[in-house]
Scaffold this active site. Sequence first.
Site, PDB file in Angstrom:
ATOM      1  N   ASN A 298       0.807  -1.223   0.000  1.00 25.11           N
ATOM      2  CA  ASN A 298       0.000   0.000   0.000  1.00 25.11           C
ATOM      3  C   ASN A 298       0.843   1.278   0.000  1.00 25.11           C
ATOM      4  OD1 ASN A 298      -2.409   1.822   0.851  1.00 25.11           O
ATOM      5  ND2 ASN A 298      -0.911   2.035   2.518  1.00 25.11           N
ATOM      6  N   TYR A 363       4.015   9.311 -11.171  1.00 23.32           N
ATOM      7  CA  TYR A 363       3.045   8.545 -10.372  1.00 23.32           C
ATOM      8  C   TYR A 363       2.245   7.588 -11.264  1.00 23.32           C
ATOM      9  CZ  TYR A 363      -0.786   7.859  -6.983  1.00 23.32           C
ATOM     10  OH  TYR A 363      -1.715   7.334  -6.125  1.00 23.32           O
ATOM     11  N   LYS A 367       2.021   3.556 -11.184  1.00 17.89           N
ATOM     12  CA  LYS A 367       0.753   2.869 -10.881  1.00 17.89           C
ATOM     13  C   LYS A 367       0.300   1.988 -12.053  1.00 17.89           C
ATOM     14  CE  LYS A 367       0.167   4.395  -6.698  1.00 17.89           C
ATOM     15  NZ  LYS A 367       0.203   3.477  -5.538  1.00 17.89           N
TER      16      LYS A 367
HETATM   17  P1  NAD Z   1      -0.759   8.454   2.637  1.00 20.53           P
HETATM   18  O1  NAD Z   1       0.297   9.411   2.148  1.00 20.53           O
HETATM   19  O2  NAD Z   1      -1.740   8.962   3.635  1.00 20.53           O
HETATM   20  O3  NAD Z   1      -0.055   7.149   3.255  1.00 20.53           O
HETATM   21  C1  NAD Z   1       1.021   6.494   2.610  1.00 20.53           C
HETATM   22  C2  NAD Z   1       1.885   5.839   3.671  1.00 20.53           C
HETATM   23  O4  NAD Z   1       2.991   5.210   2.988  1.00 20.53           O
HETATM   24  C3  NAD Z   1       2.459   6.835   4.668  1.00 20.53           C
HETATM   25  O5  NAD Z   1       2.204   6.413   5.988  1.00 20.53           O
HETATM   26  C4  NAD Z   1       3.935   6.841   4.341  1.00 20.53           C
HETATM   27  O6  NAD Z   1       4.773   7.102   5.459  1.00 20.53           O
HETATM   28  C5  NAD Z   1       4.147   5.435   3.793  1.00 20.53           C
HETATM   29  N1  NAD Z   1       5.386   5.364   3.001  1.00 20.53           N
HETATM   30  C6  NAD Z   1       5.772   6.230   2.040  1.00 20.53           C
HETATM   31  N2  NAD Z   1       7.007   5.899   1.612  1.00 20.53           N
HETATM   32  C7  NAD Z   1       7.409   4.803   2.294  1.00 20.53           C
HETATM   33  C8  NAD Z   1       8.577   4.015   2.303  1.00 20.53           C
HETATM   34  N3  NAD Z   1       9.621   4.310   1.522  1.00 20.53           N
HETATM   35  N4  NAD Z   1       8.644   2.953   3.140  1.00 20.53           N
HETATM   36  C9  NAD Z   1       7.601   2.667   3.950  1.00 20.53           C
HETATM   37  N5  NAD Z   1       6.453   3.389   3.999  1.00 20.53           N
HETATM   38  C10 NAD Z   1       6.357   4.446   3.174  1.00 20.53           C
HETATM   39  O7  NAD Z   1      -1.468   7.904   1.325  1.00 20.53           O
HETATM   40  P2  NAD Z   1      -2.930   7.259   1.118  1.00 20.53           P
HETATM   41  O8  NAD Z   1      -3.809   8.280   0.550  1.00 20.53           O
HETATM   42  O9  NAD Z   1      -3.361   6.509   2.325  1.00 20.53           O
HETATM   43  O10 NAD Z   1      -2.599   6.231  -0.075  1.00 20.53           O
HETATM   44  C11 NAD Z   1      -2.253   4.877   0.139  1.00 20.53           C
HETATM   45  C12 NAD Z   1      -2.022   4.239  -1.222  1.00 20.53           C
HETATM   46  O11 NAD Z   1      -3.192   4.435  -2.030  1.00 20.53           O
HETATM   47  C13 NAD Z   1      -0.873   4.841  -1.998  1.00 20.53           C
HETATM   48  O12 NAD Z   1      -0.199   3.827  -2.718  1.00 20.53           O
HETATM   49  C14 NAD Z   1      -1.555   5.786  -2.968  1.00 20.53           C
HETATM   50  O13 NAD Z   1      -0.775   6.038  -4.116  1.00 20.53           O
HETATM   51  C15 NAD Z   1      -2.827   5.021  -3.270  1.00 20.53           C
HETATM   52  N6  NAD Z   1      -3.943   5.838  -3.758  1.00 20.53           N
HETATM   53  C16 NAD Z   1      -4.536   6.771  -2.974  1.00 20.53           C
HETATM   54  C17 NAD Z   1      -5.602   7.518  -3.484  1.00 20.53           C
HETATM   55  C18 NAD Z   1      -6.336   8.546  -2.668  1.00 20.53           C
HETATM   56  O14 NAD Z   1      -7.311   9.131  -3.167  1.00 20.53           O
HETATM   57  N7  NAD Z   1      -5.939   8.796  -1.414  1.00 20.53           N
HETATM   58  C19 NAD Z   1      -6.030   7.314  -4.796  1.00 20.53           C
HETATM   59  C20 NAD Z   1      -5.385   6.368  -5.567  1.00 20.53           C
HETATM   60  C21 NAD Z   1      -4.350   5.618  -5.036  1.00 20.53           C
END
Ligand code: NAD
Length: 457
Positions: A298, A363, A367
């Site tokens: 994730n 990005y 993805k």
């Molecule tokens: P977020 O930024 O709130 O959380 C991401 C987490 O990943 C953070 O806690 C961060 O510390 C951790 N992280 C980042 N780099 C890291 C590393 N090198 N090692 C370990 N941990 C690491 O993001 P989110 O919104 O909860 O998104 C979670 C996933 O869902 C992501 O992959 C994001 O791309 C994807 N996503 C989110 C959305 C959205 O609308 N929020 C939409 C599409 C995809």
Amino acid sequence: MSDRYASFAHTGPGRALVRRLGLPDPPRLRRYRPGDPLAHGPVRLGAAPGGRLVEPLAALLHPAGVQISDPSEPRDASPNGRDGDGRMPRQAALLYDATGITDSAGLRALFDFFHPLARALHPSGRVVVFGTPPESCGTPREATAQRALEGLTRSIGKEFGRGSTAQLVYVAPGAERAVESTLRFLLSGRSAYVSGQVIRISPAEVPEVDWNRPLDGRIALVTGAARGIGAKVAEVLAADGAQVVALDVPAAGDALAEVANAVGGTAVQLDLTTPDAPLRLADHLADRHGRLDVLVHNAGITRDKTLGRMTPDRWDSVLEVNLTSQERINEVLLDRGLIPRGGRLIGVSSIAGIAGNRGQTNYATSKAGVIGLVHSMAPLLAERGITVNAVAPGFIETRMTARMPMMLREAGRRMNSLAQGGLPVDVAQTIAWFASPGSAGVTGNVVRVCGQSLLGA
Ligand code: NAD
């Protein structure tokens, strides 16, 4: 972040104004709560003549406590779409076995089934059409007709409204007994923000499943678990019985510990991009648990800039976190035999990886790569009894989307069939469905959790 527009539209005066002005009218979605029945009312089950799924489906629905309504009941819904004229009880779901359709003339059976029922669906009702994967069909005409099912289901998703969803499930010949986890997921409030999707099910041995706690005894690792979607995934997998290992960067240690404690799991502080991360993770899992059943990739980052203005480090860091680190970890864990038969690899893609997005070349590349990973690994891992799938979230209400400019954020929320953003729990429940032992036949799928977003549709 709260959706003030939706909150206003849910009030009496708000609803009246929204309707009068023809503005988006976000319905309240029925989301899963423990103890909920699978379906909130009777379900209509139909089939084209010769369908091979109608009997297995009926055999699954009865023991699951779902009442199949009698097709001899009057079929005309009240023309104004309301209950109370005694002619048509509302249906919680319309399920249709289309596997018997072998040519385009046979598609008329879809109209005959859905037309009289089109206004009989409950709010947050479900439409699920079952077909044969076109690539498994015996003749070009059959493949043509089965491919046509996509147009029907995607249009119903856009048309029926009031929080209803519509999906197409392609069940390969021989996979008839592998549909239960998917049927349960799609009927329930767990799939509230999933619509317009095409899901493929392959033949597989499905073990006995305790549907209340399907992940009992399973070890699940969730990366990026300190907050947002990852924290919710940890919570949902734990509620389904998994022992959760929550991983995040050392800088997020406090939040990570909180999540791990709340779900009765353990925390691993590790930056996934460090060269020795895969080995350290493998050692940790081998020492503490001896194996890993569910791996949820994730963790993800954005470093947005248009391509001409992007610096190499922005490109590299996004590709490294979002894609390459997943490949390296998969390789080491699989090489060391730490992921046993029944294992589940689950990626988190994005609709940006499907549609592309201005300012997100890095990005979107990463993805889209997650989708490539799913498709390329699924056949290889099938030989080892391991599935690999991904979710592709659309607009989800998290800190990531709260930082978007206001107009973009509003557009992201409304430009989908449900006229609202999803919640982290919607993504988490979809991941939990992939993770279930019952989903042994669900592999190679990328399922969007986007409320049927118009982007990349
Ligand atoms: P977020 O930024 O709130 O959380 C991401 C987490 O990943 C953070 O806690 C961060 O510390 C951790 N992280 C980042 N780099 C890291 C590393 N090198 N090692 C370990 N941990 C690491 O993001 P989110 O919104 O909860 O998104 C979670 C996933 O869902 C992501 O992959 C994001 O791309 C994807 N996503 C989110 C959305 C959205 O609308 N929020 C939409 C599409 C995809």
